[in-house]
Structures are given as structure tokens and as C-alpha cells.
Design a protein around this motif. Structure first.
Motif, PDB file in Angstrom:
ATOM      1  N   TRP A  45       0.984   4.925   0.221  1.00 49.97           N
ATOM      2  CA  TRP A  45       0.906   3.610   0.829  1.00 49.97           C
ATOM      3  C   TRP A  45       0.826   3.738   2.341  1.00 49.97           C
ATOM      4  O   TRP A  45       1.066   4.799   2.913  1.00 49.97           O
ATOM      5  N   PRO A  82       8.880  -5.152   3.709  1.00 44.80           N
ATOM      6  CA  PRO A  82       9.565  -5.633   2.498  1.00 44.80           C
ATOM      7  C   PRO A  82       8.869  -5.128   1.242  1.00 44.80           C
ATOM      8  O   PRO A  82       7.681  -4.798   1.250  1.00 44.80           O
ATOM      9  N   TRP A  83       9.645  -5.099   0.157  1.00 46.08           N
ATOM     10  CA  TRP A  83       9.114  -4.565  -1.094  1.00 46.08           C
ATOM     11  C   TRP A  83       7.998  -5.440  -1.665  1.00 46.08           C
ATOM     12  O   TRP A  83       7.120  -4.941  -2.372  1.00 46.08           O
ATOM     13  N   ARG A  84       8.013  -6.725  -1.374  1.00 48.30           N
ATOM     14  CA  ARG A  84       6.973  -7.597  -1.932  1.00 48.30           C
ATOM     15  C   ARG A  84       5.605  -7.329  -1.321  1.00 48.30           C
ATOM     16  O   ARG A  84       4.580  -7.707  -1.898  1.00 48.30           O
ATOM     17  N   GLU A  85       5.548  -6.693  -0.148  1.00 49.31           N
ATOM     18  CA  GLU A  85       4.277  -6.356   0.477  1.00 49.31           C
ATOM     19  C   GLU A  85       3.772  -4.973   0.085  1.00 49.31           C
ATOM     20  O   GLU A  85       2.675  -4.585   0.496  1.00 49.31           O
ATOM     21  N   PRO A  97       2.645  -3.738  -2.872  1.00 47.67           N
ATOM     22  CA  PRO A  97       1.380  -3.681  -3.626  1.00 47.67           C
ATOM     23  C   PRO A  97       0.145  -3.848  -2.750  1.00 47.67           C
ATOM     24  O   PRO A  97      -0.918  -3.299  -3.069  1.00 47.67           O
ATOM     25  N   GLN A  98       0.256  -4.598  -1.643  1.00 48.48           N
ATOM     26  CA  GLN A  98      -0.892  -4.787  -0.764  1.00 48.48           C
ATOM     27  C   GLN A  98      -1.156  -3.559   0.100  1.00 48.48           C
ATOM     28  O   GLN A  98      -2.263  -3.402   0.625  1.00 48.48           O
TER      29      GLN A  98
END
Length: 266
Positions: free
Chosen positions: A145, A166-169, A171-172
């Protein structure tokens, strides 16, 4: 003399009694310590732990015997997870793979490189040089990543824990997925890396795509290939061969005419 012998005998008896008493006391102390350890909390906990594991192993064996299909399924899943963990590519594998891909593209002219392959490898190389290419191991798989900063940089934005990604970003920011010893996105991008599709856009539509040859075309190509290995024949040689063949056909006719004339004259 008798008195001296009796005194020595009494001393020997006393020494033997002392030795036997010491041995008994030592054995008693040792046994007492073992019993004390065995009956302590640690000993009770160890006995309970061993008993639980023994019972669990017995239940596993009995369950596998009663349901072999389920046991084989779990065994296959466990073996597959172990194999995935063993072949999980690491950070060194990521660097070696994209450097090898970069070397393969470097051997080609820029005019024949695949644009997608070259762009993906160039972006990975840039992130690696900037220290922003990161590797995350998930046990059975790995993720490559993109980070915002080099971990060794001294900027406040890079060292502040409240400004981390943050972990939510995540995948992007994922660039590649490593599984079973391969980096799948990089392998997909490097497919046909020596074919520049931009060169074929100026061609007509029916020439931009190719189809597999038919059986007749394959046979024709094979016959042409075999004919290409035959020696060449010049036109003059062909003409001489034709003349010689014609002369060889005329001579027998002349001989026959002369024989007929002789026979008629007689």
C-alpha cells in the motif's frame, strides 16, 4: 582384647544406625517436598491443564473417527492455511519482483513498451525511492500500500499519531495483493509488457484484432515453410532443361523415320 573388640563392634553398630536414620530422614524430606509441590496451586493447575488437553485430544480422535468427511475438510483447510502462510510473499519479495519487472521493461525501447505495464512499474519505483511503499502481512496474504510519508522523516505530520492513515482508507491505497508466492496485480500489469497497443490504434478496425488461424491456413503456412527450404532454380536453367527434354524426345522420332525409309527401300 575382648573389651576392645566389643567397643569397636558397638561403634560400628552405632554408625550403621546413624546412616540408616539419615537415609530415612532424607527420603522422608524428599517425599514431603514432592507431595507439597504436587498439592500446591501450581501443581493442581498443571494437573487440570494436562487433563483438559488429554480430554480435548480424545474428543478430536473420536470425532474424526465418527465423521471422517468433516475431519478431512478441517484438515484440508488447516493444510491450505499453512501452505498459504508458508508461501506468503514478504517485503523483500515485493522489491525484488518490481525491480525485475523494471529491468525487463528497461531492455525494451520506449516505443514498444506497454503503457499500463510501464506506468505501474514507474509508480512503484517512485514510491519505493521516496520511502512510501509499505508492506502489510496478514499471515496468509500480504498487501502493498501507499503511505503519505517516509517513516524516517522528521515532519510533524509524519510523526503525529492522530494524523496517521485511518483503516477505512486502506482499500483505496492498496497497490498490490501478495498471495501464494505471487504479486497478482503486478503480474497482471506485466502481461504483454512488450506490446504497445497505442501503435495499433491507427490501423483499420478489422486489423486491430487477430483471430487464431484455421486448419487450412496452418497447412498452407507449413507447405510454404517447407518450400522455403528448397534450392532456388534460375529461369535459364529451367529453359535449358526444357530444351534438353525436347531434344531427347525428337531424337527417337528421327531414328524411327530413318528405319521406316530403309525398310521401304528394300
Amino acid at each position: 582384647m575382648v573389651t576392645m573388640k566389643s567397643s569397636w563392634a558397638m561403634k560400628v553398630v552405632v554408625m550403621m544406625k546413624r546412616r540408616s536414620l539419615c537415609t530415612a530422614v532424607t527420603a522422608k524430606v524428599t517425599a514431603t517436598r514432592w507431595e507439597r509441590v504436587k498439592n500446591s496451586r501450581a501443581g493442581a493447575w498443571c494437573r487440570t491443564l494436562v487433563s483438559d488437553y488429554k480430554e480435548a485430544c480424545r474428543e478430536v480422535v473420536v470425532g474424526a473417527w465418527e465423521r471422517p468427511l468433516k475431519a478431512l475438510t478441517y484438515l484440508g483447510l488447516l493444510g491450505g492455511a499453512s501452505a498459504c502462510a508458508y508461501t506468503n510473499p514478504g517485503e523483500d519479495s515485493l522489491h525484488a519482483t518490481f525491480l525485475e519487472s523494471s529491468n525487463q521493461l528497461g531492455l525494451l525501447s520506449p516505443w514498444i513498451r506497454n503503457g499500463a505495464s510501464d506506468g505501474h512499474v514507474q509508480s512503484l519505483t517512485k514510491l519505493h525511492n521516496e520511502g512510501r511503499l509499505r508492506h502489510l502481512s496478514l499471515g496468509v496474504a500480504s498487501l502493498a500500500w501507499r503511505a503519505d510519508y517516509d517513516p524516517g522523516i522528521s515532519l510533524y505530520e509524519a510523526s503525529c499519531s492522530n494524523l496517521t492513515v485511518p483503516w477505512r482508507e486502506l482499500p483505496q491505497r492498496v497497490l498490490d495483493v501478495g498471495f501464494a508466492g505471487r504479486w497478482w496485480m503486478l503480474d497482471k500489469k506485466m502481461k504483454d509488457y512488450d506490446i504497445n497497443e497505442e501503435e495499433f490504434k491507427s490501423l483499420p478496425t478489422h486489423m486491430q484484432t487477430t483471430l487464431p488461424p484455421t486448419v487450412q491456413e496452418v497447412e498452407r503456412n507449413e507447405s510454404l515453410h517447407k518450400a522455403s527450404w528448397l534450392p532456388l532454380k534460375m529461369e535459364e536453367e529451367v529453359a535449358e532443361l526444357k530444351e534438353s527434354s525436347q531434344d531427347a524426345a525428337v531424337v527417337p522420332e528421327m531414328v524411327e523415320e530413318e528405319e521406316q525409309k530403309e525398310s521401304s527401300a528394300q
